[in-house]
Design a protein around this motif. Structure first.
Motif, PDB file in Angstrom:
ATOM      1  N   LYS A  37      33.345  37.695  48.735  1.00  0.00           N
ATOM      2  CA  LYS A  37      33.821  39.026  48.350  1.00  0.00           C
ATOM      3  C   LYS A  37      34.903  39.417  49.336  1.00  0.00           C
ATOM      4  CE  LYS A  37      30.845  40.161  45.097  1.00  0.00           C
ATOM      5  NZ  LYS A  37      31.176  40.443  43.729  1.00  0.00           N
ATOM      6  N   CYS A  59      37.504  44.169  43.087  1.00  0.00           N
ATOM      7  CA  CYS A  59      36.817  43.621  41.913  1.00  0.00           C
ATOM      8  C   CYS A  59      37.482  42.317  41.483  1.00  0.00           C
ATOM      9  CB  CYS A  59      36.784  44.629  40.774  1.00  0.00           C
ATOM     10  SG  CYS A  59      38.361  44.992  40.045  1.00  0.00           S
ATOM     11  N   GLU A  60      36.683  41.462  40.898  1.00  0.00           N
ATOM     12  CA  GLU A  60      37.186  40.200  40.354  1.00  0.00           C
ATOM     13  C   GLU A  60      37.780  40.459  38.977  1.00  0.00           C
ATOM     14  OE1 GLU A  60      37.315  37.266  41.968  1.00  0.00           O
ATOM     15  OE2 GLU A  60      36.492  38.333  43.680  1.00  0.00           O
ATOM     16  N   GLY A  61      38.760  39.678  38.611  1.00  0.00           N
ATOM     17  CA  GLY A  61      39.334  39.797  37.278  1.00  0.00           C
ATOM     18  C   GLY A  61      40.225  41.020  37.135  1.00  0.00           C
ATOM     19  N   ASP A  62      40.341  41.494  35.917  1.00  0.00           N
ATOM     20  CA  ASP A  62      41.212  42.607  35.577  1.00  0.00           C
ATOM     21  C   ASP A  62      40.506  43.932  35.851  1.00  0.00           C
ATOM     22  OD1 ASP A  62      42.837  44.535  34.415  1.00  0.00           O
ATOM     23  OD2 ASP A  62      43.175  43.391  32.569  1.00  0.00           O
ATOM     24  N   LEU A  65      39.788  46.362  33.044  1.00  0.00           N
ATOM     25  CA  LEU A  65      38.685  46.064  32.143  1.00  0.00           C
ATOM     26  C   LEU A  65      37.327  46.352  32.785  1.00  0.00           C
ATOM     27  CD1 LEU A  65      39.933  42.689  30.620  1.00  0.00           C
ATOM     28  CD2 LEU A  65      40.083  44.987  29.628  1.00  0.00           C
ATOM     29  N   ALA A  66      37.308  46.464  34.114  1.00  0.00           N
ATOM     30  CA  ALA A  66      36.044  46.653  34.826  1.00  0.00           C
ATOM     31  C   ALA A  66      35.562  48.098  34.841  1.00  0.00           C
ATOM     32  CB  ALA A  66      36.185  46.150  36.269  1.00  0.00           C
TER      33      ALA A  66
END
Length: 76
Positions: A37, A59-62, A65-66
């Motif tokens: 992390k 945060c991971e990703g987009d 979208l989270a």
């Protein structure tokens, strides 16, 4: 929905740390999953030792979208 006082105080601490140049991004290990992390920390001192106070992780990703912004009619 109101933001809790303790979160507002932590945010003010984070702003002061940023203003003073006392922020760090650290790679840490998630205590549950063992995954890496990337944690935003305020940096303080205790004598000669550095004290890293974690405030949250990226945060991971987009990130769009989270999270859902408040009052988004598509999610009500």
């Amino acid at each position: 929905m109101a933001i809790p006082d303790h979160h507002s105080r932590n945010f003010q601490t984070l702003l002061r740390a940023a203003e003073d140049g006392n922020l760090a991004l650290m790679e840490c290990t998630d205590s549950v999953t063992g995954e890496p992390k990337y944690v935003l920390c305020a940096v303080g001192r205790d004598g000669e030792a550095y004290i890293m106070t974690p405030f949250g992780h990226l945060c991971e990703g987009d990130p769009y979208l989270a999270y859902v912004p408040p009052g988004n009619p598509e999610t009500l």
